[in-house]
Design an enzyme around this catalytic site. Structure first.
Site, mmCIF file in Angstrom:
data_model
loop_
_atom_site.group_PDB
_atom_site.id
_atom_site.type_symbol
_atom_site.label_atom_id
_atom_site.label_comp_id
_atom_site.label_asym_id
_atom_site.label_seq_id
_atom_site.Cartn_x
_atom_site.Cartn_y
_atom_site.Cartn_z
ATOM 1 N N ARG A 1 0.841 -1.209 0.000
ATOM 2 C CA ARG A 1 0.000 0.000 0.000
ATOM 3 C C ARG A 1 0.873 1.254 0.000
ATOM 4 N NH1 ARG A 1 -5.686 0.478 2.921
ATOM 5 N NH2 ARG A 1 -6.039 -0.750 1.077
ATOM 6 N N THR B 1 -13.379 3.657 14.490
ATOM 7 C CA THR B 1 -14.624 3.532 15.253
ATOM 8 C C THR B 1 -14.411 2.571 16.428
ATOM 9 O OG1 THR B 1 -15.823 3.899 13.204
ATOM 10 C CG2 THR B 1 -17.072 2.930 15.033
ATOM 11 N N LEU C 1 -17.586 9.820 7.134
ATOM 12 C CA LEU C 1 -17.608 9.807 5.663
ATOM 13 C C LEU C 1 -18.275 8.554 5.108
ATOM 14 C CD1 LEU C 1 -15.325 7.597 4.716
ATOM 15 C CD2 LEU C 1 -13.752 9.455 5.114
ATOM 16 N N GLU D 1 -18.103 5.767 2.017
ATOM 17 C CA GLU D 1 -17.258 5.285 0.911
ATOM 18 C C GLU D 1 -17.946 5.650 -0.399
ATOM 19 O OE1 GLU D 1 -15.793 1.273 1.127
ATOM 20 O OE2 GLU D 1 -15.322 1.532 3.243
ATOM 21 N N TYR E 1 -31.165 5.112 2.409
ATOM 22 C CA TYR E 1 -31.191 4.189 3.552
ATOM 23 C C TYR E 1 -32.605 3.673 3.824
ATOM 24 C CZ TYR E 1 -26.525 5.940 4.359
ATOM 25 O OH TYR E 1 -25.212 6.268 4.197
ATOM 26 N N CYS F 1 -18.484 -1.083 7.578
ATOM 27 C CA CYS F 1 -18.886 -0.432 8.836
ATOM 28 C C CYS F 1 -20.172 -0.953 9.463
ATOM 29 C CB CYS F 1 -18.964 1.068 8.616
ATOM 30 S SG CYS F 1 -17.341 1.750 8.260
ATOM 31 N N LYS G 1 -21.742 -1.432 -2.491
ATOM 32 C CA LYS G 1 -22.630 -0.372 -2.988
ATOM 33 C C LYS G 1 -22.017 0.207 -4.252
ATOM 34 C CE LYS G 1 -20.917 3.573 -0.306
ATOM 35 N NZ LYS G 1 -21.329 4.670 0.530
ATOM 36 N N ARG H 1 -15.737 -5.705 1.181
ATOM 37 C CA ARG H 1 -15.740 -6.252 2.541
ATOM 38 C C ARG H 1 -17.192 -6.461 2.972
ATOM 39 N NH1 ARG H 1 -11.623 -2.048 5.414
ATOM 40 N NH2 ARG H 1 -12.789 -0.594 4.121
HETATM 41 N N1 LIG Z 1 -14.566 2.821 5.557
HETATM 42 C C1 LIG Z 1 -15.475 3.670 5.995
HETATM 43 O O1 LIG Z 1 -16.411 4.066 5.295
HETATM 44 C C2 LIG Z 1 -15.382 4.203 7.399
HETATM 45 C C3 LIG Z 1 -16.139 5.329 7.745
HETATM 46 C C4 LIG Z 1 -16.041 5.827 9.042
HETATM 47 C C5 LIG Z 1 -15.248 5.186 9.980
HETATM 48 N N2 LIG Z 1 -14.550 4.075 9.619
HETATM 49 C C6 LIG Z 1 -13.686 3.445 10.633
HETATM 50 O O2 LIG Z 1 -12.347 3.850 10.391
HETATM 51 C C7 LIG Z 1 -11.439 2.788 10.690
HETATM 52 C C8 LIG Z 1 -10.607 2.465 9.456
HETATM 53 O O3 LIG Z 1 -11.469 2.026 8.423
HETATM 54 P P1 LIG Z 1 -10.955 1.925 6.900
HETATM 55 O O4 LIG Z 1 -12.140 1.554 6.084
HETATM 56 O O5 LIG Z 1 -10.163 3.131 6.563
HETATM 57 O O6 LIG Z 1 -9.970 0.655 7.033
HETATM 58 P P2 LIG Z 1 -8.897 0.146 5.956
HETATM 59 O O7 LIG Z 1 -8.814 -1.314 6.143
HETATM 60 O O8 LIG Z 1 -9.223 0.692 4.607
HETATM 61 O O9 LIG Z 1 -7.537 0.814 6.446
HETATM 62 C C9 LIG Z 1 -6.875 0.478 7.632
HETATM 63 C C10 LIG Z 1 -5.378 0.596 7.370
HETATM 64 O O10 LIG Z 1 -4.678 0.526 8.608
HETATM 65 C C11 LIG Z 1 -3.431 -0.129 8.348
HETATM 66 N N3 LIG Z 1 -2.834 -0.523 9.639
HETATM 67 C C12 LIG Z 1 -3.196 -1.546 10.468
HETATM 68 N N4 LIG Z 1 -2.404 -1.534 11.569
HETATM 69 C C13 LIG Z 1 -1.536 -0.503 11.437
HETATM 70 C C14 LIG Z 1 -0.491 0.035 12.235
HETATM 71 N N5 LIG Z 1 -0.169 -0.463 13.426
HETATM 72 N N6 LIG Z 1 0.178 1.107 11.776
HETATM 73 C C15 LIG Z 1 -0.112 1.661 10.580
HETATM 74 N N7 LIG Z 1 -1.097 1.190 9.775
HETATM 75 C C16 LIG Z 1 -1.803 0.141 10.198
HETATM 76 C C17 LIG Z 1 -3.826 -1.260 7.406
HETATM 77 O O11 LIG Z 1 -2.709 -1.777 6.725
HETATM 78 C C18 LIG Z 1 -4.823 -0.539 6.493
HETATM 79 O O12 LIG Z 1 -4.184 0.020 5.362
HETATM 80 C C19 LIG Z 1 -12.299 1.622 11.176
HETATM 81 O O13 LIG Z 1 -12.389 1.689 12.575
HETATM 82 C C20 LIG Z 1 -13.654 1.918 10.553
HETATM 83 O O14 LIG Z 1 -14.721 1.356 11.288
HETATM 84 C C21 LIG Z 1 -14.585 3.587 8.349
#
Ligand SMILES: NC(=O)c1ccc[n+]([C@@H]2O[C@H](COP(=O)([O-])OP(=O)(O)OC[C@H]3O[C@@H](n4cnc5c(N)ncnc54)[C@H](O)[C@@H]3O)[C@@H](O)[C@H]2O)c1
EC number: 1.1.1.22
Length: 412
Positions: free
Chosen positions: A34, A121, A154, A156, A255, A266, A324, A331
Site C-alpha cells: 500500500r 470507530t 464519511l 465510501e 437508507y 462499517c 454499494k 468487505r
Molecule cells: N470505511 C469507511 O467508510 C469508514 C467510515 C467511518 C469510519 N470508519 C472506521 O475507520 C477505521 C478504518 O477504516 P478503513 O475503512 O479506513 O480501514 P482500511 O482497512 O481501509 O484501512 C486500515 C489501514 O490501517 C493499516 N494498519 C493496520 N495496523 C496498522 C499500524 N499499526 N500502523 C499503521 N497502519 C496500520 C492497514 O494496513 C490498512 O491500510 C475503522 O475503525 C472503521 O470502522 C470507516
C-alpha cells in the site's frame, strides 16, 4: 504537524484532508505494498478526487514515512485510522489500534506534549476504560500525552467530499488542552466542531451507524411483509414514500429502501460491536438485535427467490459485487453472501462488476466464479440474472427474455 497511522479509506482521506488544510502530515501504514502504491502517486482503492489530491500534496504537505520515530518526533497530533474489525462475539477487535499506540509510545524520545487521537470507530467507554489505562501503564511518557477521539462519518464512494465538506466534527476529549488543540486543527474549516466527553464522542458515531442500519433493516422487513401480502409493487411504494418532503429534504432516502441487506466495512461490524458492548454493560438493545437479525436473514430471502426462479436450471449471472455502487469495496458485501449460498446449491456463477472484480478475487479466492468484462456477457451466458449492486449502468441493459431477480429494487 500530524502523523496518521493507517492509510485506508479513512486514514488516507484524513491525511490528505489535513494536508489540503495546510497542515504537514506524515502517513504511516504497515502494508508495504500500500505504501509503495501511494508513493507512486496512485491510490489503492476506487475513490473520486483522492488520486489528484495525493499527487498535489505528496512530498510537500504529505510525507509517506517509514521512519516512525522521525514522524512522531515532529508531530503534536497522532491520529489512528487503523481497522477495528469483528472481534470475539461481535465485539470490536482493537489489536491494530493498540499495536499503533505501541509503535507511537516506542517512538517517543522527548517530552513534547502530544495528543493521541483515535479516528477508528471504537465502542463507548473504550477510551476511558482501555486506552487511557493502557497508555498510563507505559510510565512517565504518558505524562505529556492527552487522549482524544474524533470519529469519522464519511461515506465510501464520497470520501473526499464528505471529509472536506463535513457537516460536523466531533471530538471526544480527555482534557481542555486536547479540546483546544483539536479546535485549532480544524480552525480553517467552516464546520461546527463539538468537543464532548470521550465516551460521548464514541457514542455519537454508533448513534449514527445504528440508526442507518435500522432504517435499512426496517425497509427490508417491510419489503418482506409486502411480498408476503402479494400484489404489492415494493419499489413504487418506497419511491412514493420518499416523496414526503421530510425524507427528501434530509437526503436519507438511500437508507429508507429495501435491498439485499447492509454490507461493507462499517454497518455490519459496528451494529454488532455496539450490541456486544451495550449488552456487556448490562443493557440489551432489543431493537438493534432485531435489526442485526433482519439483516442476516436477508441473504436467504434473496437466495430463496433466486432458487425459486431457477427451478431445475443451475446457472446464474450476477451483476454487481461491491457492497454499494461507486465503490470497489467488497468487505462484507451482500453479493458474496448470496453467491456463497448459491454455490452450496451447486449453482454455477458468472459475474460482472464495473470496478470491484479485482478486489473480489483477492478477498474471496475460495469462491468459484467466471468473471466477465461486460454486463452484456453475463446476460448472454445466462437466463437468470441477479442484480446484487445498484450500479446505474445496469438500468440501461435490455433484459428482455431474462428472469431477473432485482435484489436492489432498482429497475422500473
Ligand atoms: N470505511 C469507511 O467508510 C469508514 C467510515 C467511518 C469510519 N470508519 C472506521 O475507520 C477505521 C478504518 O477504516 P478503513 O475503512 O479506513 O480501514 P482500511 O482497512 O481501509 O484501512 C486500515 C489501514 O490501517 C493499516 N494498519 C493496520 N495496523 C496498522 C499500524 N499499526 N500502523 C499503521 N497502519 C496500520 C492497514 O494496513 C490498512 O491500510 C475503522 O475503525 C472503521 O470502522 C470507516
Amino acid at each position: 504537524m500530524v502523523t496518521v497511522f493507517g492509510l485506508g479509506f479513512v486514514g488516507l482521506t484524513t491525511a490528505l484532508g489535513f494536508a489540503h488544510m495546510g497542515h504537514k502530515v506524515y502517513g504511516i501504514d504497515i502494508d508495504t505494498e500500500r505504501m509503495e502504491t501511494l508513493r507512486s502517486g496512485k491510490i489503492p482503492f476506487h475513490e473520486m478526487y483522492m488520486e489528484e489530491e495525493l499527487q498535489k500534496h505528496i512530498g510537500k504537505n504529505i510525507i509517506l514515512e517509514n521512519d516512525i520515530e522521525a514522524a512522531v518526533a515532529d508531530s503534536e497530533y497522532i491520529y489512528y485510522c487503523v481497522g477495528t474489525p469483528y472481534g470475539q462475539n461481535g465485539s470490536a477487535d482493537l489489536k491494530y489500534l493498540f499495536s499503533a499506540i505501541d509503535m507511537t509510545i516506542d517512538a517517543i524520545k522527548d517530552d513534547k506534549k502530544r495528543i493521541l487521537v483515535t479516528k477508528s470507530t471504537i465502542p463507548p467507554l473504550t477510551t476511558k476504560e482501555k486506552i487511557i489505562p493502557y497508555v498510563q501503564n507505559k510510565g512517565t511518557v504518558s505524562k505529556n500525552i492527552s487522549i482524544a477521539n474524533n470519529p469519522e462519518f464519511l461515506r465510501e464512494g464520497h470520501c473526499w467530499e464528505d471529509f472536506i465538506n463535513s457537516d460536523r466534527v466531533v471530538c471526544g476529549c480527555s482534557d481542555e488542552y486536547a479540546a483546544e488543540k483539536l479546535r485549532e486543527l480544524y480552525s480553517s474549516m467552516d464546520v461546527p466542531v463539538f468537543t464532548v466527553s470521550l465516551s460521548t464522542g464514541e457514542f455519537i458515531k454508533y448513534l449514527s451507524n445504528t440508526l442507518l442500519a435500522t432504517l435499512i433493516s426496517y425497509s427490508n422487513e417491510m419489503a418482506e411483509a409486502a411480498d408476503n401480502f402479494g400484489d404489492i409493487d415494493v419499489a413504487t411504494s418506497f419511491k412514493i414514500l420518499h416523496m414526503d418532503r421530510r425524507w427528501n429534504d434530509c437526503d436519507m432516502t438511500s437508507y429508507v429502501y429495501p435491498g439485499c441487506g447492509y454490507g461493507g466495512y462499517c454497518l455490519p461490524k459496528d451494529t454488532c460491536a455496539f450490541y456486544a458492548q451495550s449488552t456487556e454493560k448490562g443493557f440489551v438493545p432489543e431493537i438493534l438485535g432485531k435489526v442485526i437479525k433482519t439483516n442476516e436473514s436477508r441473504t436467504m430471502v434473496m437466495v430463496n427467490k433466486i432458487l425459486q426462479k431457477l427451478g431445475d436450471r443451475n446457472k446464474v449471472g450476477v451483476l454487481g459485487l461491491s457492497f454499494k455502487p461507486n465503490s470497489d469495496d467488497v468487505r462484507d458485501t451482500p453479493a458474496a453472501r448470496i453467491i456463497r449460498e448459491l454455490a452450496k446449491e451447486n449453482v454455477e456463477i458468472t459475474a460482472y462488476d464495473p470496478v470491484a472484480v479485482g478486489e473480489f478475487r483477492k478477498r474471496y479466492p475460495d469462491i468459484k466464479i467466471l468473471f466477465c468484462n461486460q454486463a452484456e456477457d453475463v446476460c448472454n451466458a445466462n437466463d437468470v440474472i441477479v442484480i446484487a449492486t445498484a450500479w446505474d449502468e445496469f438500468k440501461k441493459i435490455d433484459f428482455t427474455g431474462k428472469d431477473v431477480i432485482d435484489c436492489r429494487y432498482m429497475l422500473d
